[in-house]
Motif scaffolding. Structure first.
Motif, PDB file in Angstrom:
ATOM      1  N   GLN A   1       2.710  -4.560 -11.029  1.00 38.67           N
ATOM      2  CA  GLN A   1       1.355  -4.024 -11.043  1.00 38.67           C
ATOM      3  C   GLN A   1       1.332  -2.588 -10.512  1.00 38.67           C
ATOM      4  N   ILE A   2       2.080  -2.365  -9.441  1.00 41.51           N
ATOM      5  CA  ILE A   2       2.095  -1.033  -8.837  1.00 41.51           C
ATOM      6  C   ILE A   2       2.733  -0.020  -9.767  1.00 41.51           C
ATOM      7  N   ALA A   3       3.769  -0.426 -10.460  1.00 43.77           N
ATOM      8  CA  ALA A   3       4.445   0.489 -11.385  1.00 43.77           C
ATOM      9  C   ALA A   3       3.508   0.990 -12.469  1.00 43.77           C
ATOM     10  N   ALA A   4       2.482   0.178 -12.772  1.00 40.77           N
ATOM     11  CA  ALA A   4       1.541   0.560 -13.833  1.00 40.77           C
ATOM     12  C   ALA A   4       0.397   1.420 -13.328  1.00 40.77           C
ATOM     13  N   LEU A   5       0.304   1.636 -12.018  1.00 36.30           N
ATOM     14  CA  LEU A   5      -0.839   2.366 -11.468  1.00 36.30           C
ATOM     15  C   LEU A   5      -0.927   3.797 -11.961  1.00 36.30           C
TER      16      LEU A   5
ATOM     17  N   THR B   1      -8.892  -1.461  -8.658  1.00 36.39           N
ATOM     18  CA  THR B   1      -7.694  -2.189  -9.063  1.00 36.39           C
ATOM     19  C   THR B   1      -7.214  -3.015  -7.883  1.00 36.39           C
ATOM     20  N   VAL B   2      -6.919  -4.278  -8.126  1.00 39.55           N
ATOM     21  CA  VAL B   2      -6.458  -5.164  -7.058  1.00 39.55           C
ATOM     22  C   VAL B   2      -5.038  -5.623  -7.360  1.00 39.55           C
ATOM     23  N   VAL B   3      -4.127  -5.291  -6.456  1.00 35.22           N
ATOM     24  CA  VAL B   3      -2.743  -5.746  -6.533  1.00 35.22           C
ATOM     25  C   VAL B   3      -2.594  -6.872  -5.515  1.00 35.22           C
ATOM     26  N   VAL B   4      -2.231  -8.058  -5.979  1.00 33.87           N
ATOM     27  CA  VAL B   4      -2.196  -9.216  -5.095  1.00 33.87           C
ATOM     28  C   VAL B   4      -0.780  -9.776  -4.997  1.00 33.87           C
ATOM     29  N   ALA B   5      -0.357 -10.050  -3.773  1.00 37.77           N
ATOM     30  CA  ALA B   5       0.847 -10.829  -3.520  1.00 37.77           C
ATOM     31  C   ALA B   5       0.407 -12.037  -2.709  1.00 37.77           C
ATOM     32  N   GLU B   6       0.469 -13.208  -3.314  1.00 36.79           N
ATOM     33  CA  GLU B   6       0.034 -14.386  -2.573  1.00 36.79           C
ATOM     34  C   GLU B   6       1.137 -15.434  -2.531  1.00 36.79           C
ATOM     35  N   GLY B   7       1.018 -16.306  -1.547  1.00 32.65           N
ATOM     36  CA  GLY B   7       2.064 -17.278  -1.307  1.00 32.65           C
ATOM     37  C   GLY B   7       3.238 -16.687  -0.551  1.00 32.65           C
ATOM     38  N   VAL B   8       3.011 -15.560   0.136  1.00 34.30           N
ATOM     39  CA  VAL B   8       4.127 -14.871   0.799  1.00 34.30           C
ATOM     40  C   VAL B   8       4.619 -15.626   2.033  1.00 34.30           C
ATOM     41  N   ALA B   9       3.864 -16.623   2.491  1.00 31.41           N
ATOM     42  CA  ALA B   9       4.302 -17.433   3.626  1.00 31.41           C
ATOM     43  C   ALA B   9       4.721 -18.829   3.185  1.00 31.41           C
ATOM     44  N   ALA B  10       4.850 -19.015   1.866  1.00 26.16           N
ATOM     45  CA  ALA B  10       5.153 -20.344   1.330  1.00 26.16           C
ATOM     46  C   ALA B  10       6.647 -20.587   1.158  1.00 26.16           C
ATOM     47  N   GLY B  11       7.459 -19.619   1.536  1.00 21.62           N
ATOM     48  CA  GLY B  11       8.900 -19.777   1.405  1.00 21.62           C
ATOM     49  C   GLY B  11       9.527 -18.579   0.729  1.00 21.62           C
ATOM     50  N   PRO B  12      10.869 -18.456   0.798  1.00 22.10           N
ATOM     51  CA  PRO B  12      11.550 -17.282   0.239  1.00 22.10           C
ATOM     52  C   PRO B  12      11.315 -17.081  -1.253  1.00 22.10           C
ATOM     53  N   GLU B  13      11.349 -18.140  -2.035  1.00 24.29           N
ATOM     54  CA  GLU B  13      11.201 -17.986  -3.480  1.00 24.29           C
ATOM     55  C   GLU B  13       9.790 -17.555  -3.877  1.00 24.29           C
ATOM     56  N   PRO B  14       8.737 -18.232  -3.386  1.00 26.13           N
ATOM     57  CA  PRO B  14       7.383 -17.761  -3.708  1.00 26.13           C
ATOM     58  C   PRO B  14       7.126 -16.340  -3.223  1.00 26.13           C
TER      59      PRO B  14
ATOM     60  N   SER C   1       0.839  -1.206   0.000  1.00 27.02           N
ATOM     61  CA  SER C   1       0.000   0.000   0.000  1.00 27.02           C
ATOM     62  C   SER C   1       0.872   1.253   0.000  1.00 27.02           C
ATOM     63  N   ALA C   2       1.992   1.216   0.736  1.00 24.70           N
ATOM     64  CA  ALA C   2       2.907   2.361   0.750  1.00 24.70           C
ATOM     65  C   ALA C   2       3.517   2.584  -0.631  1.00 24.70           C
ATOM     66  N   LYS C   3       3.870   1.499  -1.301  1.00 30.27           N
ATOM     67  CA  LYS C   3       4.423   1.620  -2.656  1.00 30.27           C
ATOM     68  C   LYS C   3       3.378   2.172  -3.620  1.00 30.27           C
ATOM     69  N   ALA C   4       2.138   1.742  -3.463  1.00 29.99           N
ATOM     70  CA  ALA C   4       1.073   2.240  -4.339  1.00 29.99           C
ATOM     71  C   ALA C   4       0.867   3.736  -4.146  1.00 29.99           C
ATOM     72  N   VAL C   5       0.854   4.172  -2.903  1.00 30.02           N
ATOM     73  CA  VAL C   5       0.692   5.603  -2.623  1.00 30.02           C
ATOM     74  C   VAL C   5       1.876   6.384  -3.182  1.00 30.02           C
ATOM     75  N   ALA C   6       3.082   5.856  -3.023  1.00 30.48           N
ATOM     76  CA  ALA C   6       4.265   6.527  -3.560  1.00 30.48           C
ATOM     77  C   ALA C   6       4.189   6.653  -5.073  1.00 30.48           C
ATOM     78  N   ALA C   7       3.719   5.603  -5.738  1.00 27.19           N
ATOM     79  CA  ALA C   7       3.597   5.640  -7.200  1.00 27.19           C
ATOM     80  C   ALA C   7       2.590   6.687  -7.635  1.00 27.19           C
ATOM     81  N   LEU C   8       1.484   6.776  -6.935  1.00 33.56           N
ATOM     82  CA  LEU C   8       0.438   7.736  -7.298  1.00 33.56           C
ATOM     83  C   LEU C   8       0.876   9.172  -7.024  1.00 33.56           C
ATOM     84  N   THR C   9       1.532   9.393  -5.909  1.00 33.93           N
ATOM     85  CA  THR C   9       1.929  10.760  -5.558  1.00 33.93           C
ATOM     86  C   THR C   9       3.100  11.238  -6.409  1.00 33.93           C
ATOM     87  N   SER C  10       3.962  10.307  -6.823  1.00 33.60           N
ATOM     88  CA  SER C  10       5.093  10.719  -7.668  1.00 33.60           C
ATOM     89  C   SER C  10       4.625  11.164  -9.039  1.00 33.60           C
TER      90      SER C  10
END
Length: 204
Positions: A198-202, A174-187, A21-30
Motif C-alpha cells: 500500500q505504501i509503495a503505491a502512495l 488514505t488508510v494503510v492498515v497492518a492488523e493482526g501484528v500481535a497474533a504471531g510471527p506469520e500474521p 508512518s516513516a515508510k510513508a513519509v519516505a515514499a512521499l519525499t522520494s
C-alpha cells in the motif's frame, strides 16, 4: 509541499504504526524533492490535554495569560498552524483499547477549532474549512478488526479519525492498515508485507 508527520504510539522502536508512518513519509519525499517536513512525536512530547483553564484563556481574547497557561496557549497555536500549513499529513495511529491513544486525541482537540477548521452555517450545520489536504493514516492493530471480523464493531481508531477529518472537510484520506501484528510471527509478517504494498503505491 509541506508535509506534517505525526506519531502517536507509546511503543517507541517497537511500534508498527511508527514504522509504517516513516515508510510513508519516505515514499512521499522520494517522489518529490520539494518537500518541507515537520515532525511531531505526540508520545515523547505530549500535548497537554484540554483543561477548563485553557478553554477560558483561549476564549478570553482580552485577558492576559501567564505561566503554564500561556505556554499551553502557545502550544495550541503552534499545533494548529502546523496543521493548517500542511498540504499532506501522515499520522501513525495505534489502536489502544478500541480507540486512538490519548496523546492523539489531545492533538485532535487542538485542531478542531471553530472558525479555523470548521464553522456552523446559518442553518446550524457544520461546514469543514480544512479541505484540500491529503491525509495518510498508518494504522496498526494487534488483533483483527477489519470488515467482516467479529471484532470489527469495536474498531474506533480508523473510524474516529475518518470522522474527525470528514468533519473539518478533508475527503482525500488514505488508510494503510497492518492488523493482526500481535497474533504471531506469520500474521505480523503478512500484515507488514501488505502494508508495504500500500505504501509503495502512495507516490504513484
Amino acid at each position: 509541499m509541506n508535509l506534517l508527520h505525526l506519531d502517536s504510539s507509546i511503543l517507541g522502536d517497537h511500534s508498527v504504526s511508527r514504522l509504517l508512518s516513516a515508510k510513508a513519509v519516505a515514499a512521499l519525499t522520494s517522489a518529490n524533492a520539494d518537500v518541507t517536513t515537520t515532525y511531531r512525536d505526540l508520545a515523547t512530547a505530549p500535548i497537554p490535554h484540554l483543561s477548563g483553564a485553557y478553554l477560558a484563556a483561549a476564549q478570553n481574547q482580552d485577558g492576559v495569560a501567564d505561566g503554564a497557561i500561556a505556554d499551553d496557549l502557545a502550544t495550541g497555536r503552534a499545533v494548529l498552524q502546523e496543521f493548517l500549513a500542511a498540504d499532506t499529513v501522515v499520522i501513525g495511529v495505534a489502536l489502544y483499547n478500541f480507540g486512538v491513544s490519548s496523546q492523539l486525541k489531545a492533538w485532535v482537540d487542538r485542531i478542531l477549532i471553530a472558525g479555523q477548521t470548521f464553522r456552523y452555517g446559518a442553518d446550524g450545520r457544520p461546514e469543514g474549512l480544512a479541505g484540500g489536504k491529503r491525509v495518510i493514516l498508518t494504522v496498526a492493530r494487534g488483533g483483527f478488526y477489519g470488515p467482516g471480523a467479529p471484532a470489527a464493531p469495536y474498531e474506533h481508531a480508523e473510524t474516529y479519525m475518518r470522522a474527525v477529518l470528514g468533519f473539518i472537510g478533508i475527503t482525500d484520506v488514505t488508510v494503510v492498515v497492518a492488523e493482526g501484528v500481535a497474533a504471531g510471527p506469520e500474521p505480523r509478517a503478512a500484515a507488514l508485507a501488505a502494508a508495504d504494498q500500500q505504501i509503495a503505491a502512495l507516490a504513484a
